[in-house]
Design a protein around this motif. Structure first.
Motif, PDB file in Angstrom:
ATOM      1  N   GLY A 165       0.791  -1.230   0.000  1.00  0.00           N
ATOM      2  CA  GLY A 165       0.000   0.000   0.000  1.00  0.00           C
ATOM      3  C   GLY A 165       0.820   1.275   0.000  1.00  0.00           C
ATOM      4  O   GLY A 165       0.266   2.368   0.088  1.00  0.00           O
ATOM      5  N   TYR A 166       2.145   1.156  -0.106  1.00  0.00           N
ATOM      6  CA  TYR A 166       2.972   2.356  -0.088  1.00  0.00           C
ATOM      7  C   TYR A 166       2.679   3.228  -1.318  1.00  0.00           C
ATOM      8  O   TYR A 166       2.652   4.454  -1.229  1.00  0.00           O
ATOM      9  N   VAL A 168      -0.135   3.401  -2.871  1.00  0.00           N
ATOM     10  CA  VAL A 168      -1.452   4.014  -2.667  1.00  0.00           C
ATOM     11  C   VAL A 168      -1.290   5.302  -1.859  1.00  0.00           C
ATOM     12  O   VAL A 168      -1.899   6.330  -2.142  1.00  0.00           O
ATOM     13  N   MET A 169      -0.409   5.235  -0.843  1.00  0.00           N
ATOM     14  CA  MET A 169      -0.160   6.389   0.011  1.00  0.00           C
ATOM     15  C   MET A 169       0.600   7.482  -0.733  1.00  0.00           C
ATOM     16  O   MET A 169       0.445   8.670  -0.441  1.00  0.00           O
ATOM     17  N   ALA A 170       1.471   7.076  -1.650  1.00  0.00           N
ATOM     18  CA  ALA A 170       2.375   8.036  -2.291  1.00  0.00           C
ATOM     19  C   ALA A 170       1.711   8.837  -3.398  1.00  0.00           C
ATOM     20  O   ALA A 170       2.208   9.883  -3.789  1.00  0.00           O
ATOM     21  N   CYS A 171       0.598   8.359  -3.940  1.00  0.00           N
ATOM     22  CA  CYS A 171      -0.036   9.041  -5.065  1.00  0.00           C
ATOM     23  C   CYS A 171      -0.830  10.258  -4.569  1.00  0.00           C
ATOM     24  O   CYS A 171      -1.769  10.111  -3.802  1.00  0.00           O
ATOM     25  N   GLY A 174      -4.787  10.147  -5.515  1.00  0.00           N
ATOM     26  CA  GLY A 174      -5.726   9.148  -5.001  1.00  0.00           C
ATOM     27  C   GLY A 174      -6.274   8.220  -6.059  1.00  0.00           C
ATOM     28  O   GLY A 174      -7.426   7.788  -5.968  1.00  0.00           O
ATOM     29  N   ARG A 176      -4.984   5.258  -6.840  1.00  0.00           N
ATOM     30  CA  ARG A 176      -4.691   3.847  -6.600  1.00  0.00           C
ATOM     31  C   ARG A 176      -5.592   3.239  -5.523  1.00  0.00           C
ATOM     32  O   ARG A 176      -6.039   3.930  -4.613  1.00  0.00           O
ATOM     33  N   PHE A 177      -5.815   1.945  -5.646  1.00  0.00           N
ATOM     34  CA  PHE A 177      -6.595   1.203  -4.643  1.00  0.00           C
ATOM     35  C   PHE A 177      -6.189  -0.251  -4.735  1.00  0.00           C
ATOM     36  O   PHE A 177      -5.386  -0.624  -5.593  1.00  0.00           O
TER      37      PHE A 177
END
Lengths: 256, 417
Positions: A165-166, A168-171, A174, A176-177
């Motif tokens: 999930g890194y 997902v956090m870095a984008c 938003g 990514r999922f």
């Protein structure tokens, strides 16, 4: 054969230099760099969204979900459409019910009915992965499961993603999922399987108003490239230094 | 929602106002546990090094214990990550194909380096004890004793030389390892801070102070947990001895404790002050520079998370234990209370960073609320729920119980180092 020490050293030196010469002329290239130096540079995919043309019908989201096998009713989507309603009191009301899949058929925003008389302006903004030139998601992937192709598209290898999930956090956008079935990181890839096959991306094909278009930035004759280079286009959140490649026509400053 | 539609995060995220459709609280309780447990490991090791490297003699007993306890904590630091992964079977991939631009990629390497240092330091400290056990158990009857002896024989790694010279070499090696271990322990944890601090998309996390704040609070929590466990175990032993009228005098244990505890408490206070100062600096700086994200950050910090940040973390977790420890006439009971509060405070700090960082939308136009799953109804709600966190918390104590059977770190049997 006799050989003085001075001569021996001289010959050794000359031999070493001669041996090193061809080695100096060789540059080590990563496979991607090598490819880019040969044929990869002829293509760089870019996306053009004309927000003035979008009516919020949601056909793009619907087509994307079907084409890319994202469970139809799951509350996640590779692309979505946002509705912005700016009222006379200066308030910005934003929503995207079901990612805009079923269109925007009521005047209600998150349960709040807005009187049409109170509206200053209202518009729709389609969103998708920006296929950044400096993608933070690629930077942070600990295993290299997400990577950038030579033509600029960022892909995810479902067989190698560990699901941390890194990315997902870095984008900052938003996009990514986690895919509800594959349990790996998921995002829009400009329908890479279609565009590399000479077809249009599903959302581009589904849009009845040509609000979504794709083109090759390296081809000056490409109609999309012409718009991007000749008209006033905008990108989302350029303050993050990600160099996004989804360009917007008619983007309002209220858009997040 | 049918089984195939379980979207990671949807289960415990409640959205308010406008949040992008794909945004959920993806990093939940286990990612709170990860820096918490790593911090405890690092802190425990730093405490043990105070004796081994800087020769703080009065810390000898707690140092020995901290060293072994940090070994028990070590594997547990990786457990939250494993529980959090969507593809846990691929957990070895960061070691197989590390992508070094990612802060997580080096985790395996840093973690293994640190593990090797802790293991070898313990070996050097306890080698003399292992050899002594092999000899002592030689003529003991019973299959249990012979099994124990085999374990100790294995633990000596064939090095049976216990001459003064050899033991002096052991001592020196342990000292060097402890010295090398301090920067590595700080790196292990500062690096956990870097994982968060380098996420430019997250307005709350992105700060170059993050790694330093993490290190300071790590040492605070590590010292607190070691002191707490030490006090509890020693009190328990004293209590048992009193009841049995055992060989060891209860008063003897008590005497040792007071010294150790007050000295450790002094270090704890020092690091606590450093940690709070840095956190306050970070907060002031954000308010003063008031970047684009400040509006939403302010509404989260001073509004929605006020209770968590200012009441639970700063007041109850930092200020109250600070006063409890600094007031004269400190008793063991008051110290225990202060230590529990310190541990709670550091936990809340991790919580406020990890969960707080996801409390607002990337659109800065909405909020997300985290509802931690309590009663699990699926593997995911167990792993990323209260029971998953409790599992992680209990694990080091179970491991310590097992390790301590062979490497006694408390009382008279403790190693020679």
């Amino acid at each position: 054969m006799s050989c003085s020490r001075r001569e021996f050293l001289k010959n050794t030196m000359a031999g070493a230099v001669a041996a090193a010469m061809p080695a100096c002329s060789v540059i080590l290239l990563a496979p991607g760099e090598a490819k880019a130096m040969t044929d990869g540079s002829k293509l760089r995919w870019a996306f053009l969204v004309d927000t003035e043309k979008c009516v919020g019908c949601g056909l793009c989201v619907d087509a994307c979900k079907t084409e890319n096998e994202i469970p139809y009713d799951a509350p996640v989507s590779r692309t979505w459409v946002e509705r912005y309603v700016i009222t006379k009191d200066g308030e910005t009301h934003i929503d995207s019910p079901k990612a805009g899949r079923d269109g925007f058929t009521t005047g209600e925003i998150r349960g709040e009915e807005i009187d049409p008389e109170d509206i200053d302006k209202a518009f729709f903004v389609p969103k998708l992965c920006n296929q950044c030139d400096n993608p933070p998601c690629v930077q942070v992937c600990p295993v290299g499961a997400t990577y950038q192709t030579d033509d600029g598209v960022v892909l995810v290898d479902r067989k190698w993603c560990i699901g941390c999930g890194y990315c997902v956090m870095a984008c900052p956008y938003g996009v990514r999922f986690f895919h509800p079935i594959h349990k790996t990181a998921e995002k829009c890839n400009f329908c890479y399987h279609r565009i590399t096959d000479g077809k249009q991306a599903a959302c581009v094909q589904a849009c009845p108003f040509e609000a979504r278009k794709m083109g090759n930035l390296r081809d000056p004759e490409d109609p999309v490239t012409k718009v991007i280079s000749n008209e006033r286009v905008q990108v989302l959140k350029d303050e993050y230094g990600t160099k996004p490649h989804v360009f917007y026509l008619g983007l309002d400053e209220k858009v997040r | 929602m049918s089984a195939d539609l379980v979207v990671h995060g949807a289960e415990w995220t409640v959205k308010e106002l406008f949040v992008y459709p794909n945004e959920f609280i993806y990093w939940s309780i286990q990612i709170v546990m990860y820096p918490y447990m790593t911090g405890l490991v690092a802190g425990a090791f730093v405490l043990s090094s105070l004796y081994h490297v800087f020769g703080q003699k009065d810390l000898k007993e707690i140092a020995q214990f901290s060293l072994v306890f940090s070994l028990a904590l070590l594997p547990v630091a990786a457990v939250p990550l494993l529980l959090h992964l969507q593809q846990p079977l691929r957990a070895m991939e960061p070691l197989l194909t590390p992508h070094f631009t990612s802060a997580i990629a080096a985790f395996g390497i840093v973690f293994s380096t640190y593990a090797l240092i802790v293991l070898s330091e313990i070996w050097f400290v306890y080698r003399g004890y292992f050899v002594a056990q092999v000899h002592a158990l030689r003529d003991q009857p019973g299959i249990g004793n012979s099994l124990r002896r085999s374990v100790y024989r294995g633990l000596t790694l064939g090095a049976y030389d216990v001459s003064d010279e050899a033991l002096a070499t052991d001592h020196k090696a342990a000292k060097i390892l402890a010295a090398v271990g301090i920067p590595v322990a700080c790196f292990l944890h500062g690096y956990a801070g870097f994982i968060f601090g380098s996420v430019k998309a997250n307005a709350l996390w992105m700060s170059p102070l993050m790694p330093v704040i993490f290190i300071m609070s790590a040492v605070v929590s590590g010292i607190a947990l070691c002191m707490l466990t030490y006090i509890v175990i020693m009190e328990w032993q004293a209590f048992r001895n009193r009841r049995r009228g055992g060989a060891m005098q209860a008063s003897e244990i008590r005497g040792a404790e007071a010294d150790v505890v007050s000295k450790s408490a002094r270090y704890l206070l020092g690091f606590l002050v450093a940690a709070i100062s840095l956190e306050i600096l970070d907060l002031i700086f954000r308010g003063y520079t008031a970047m684009k994200s400040w509006d939403i950050l302010r509404s989260v910090m001073y509004g929605k998370d006020f209770m968590n940040i200012f009441v639970l973390q700063y007041t109850l977790g930092n200020l109250v234990p600070f006063i409890l420890l600094i007031l004269p006439g400190r008793t063991i009971k008051r110290t225990v209370l202060a230590l529990l509060l310190v541990l709670f405070g550091v936990f809340m700090m991790r919580w406020n960073v990890v969960i707080g960082g996801q409390a607002f939308s990337l659109s800065f136009s909405g909020y997300m609320h985290y509802h931690i799953p309590i009663i699990p109804h699926s593997v995911e709600t167990f792993k990323e729920g209260v029971f998953g966190a409790l599992f992680v918390i209990t694990l080091p104590f179970i491991l310590f119980w097992g390790i301590n059977k062979f490497v006694p770190s408390l009382g008279r049997d403790a190693g020679t180092g």
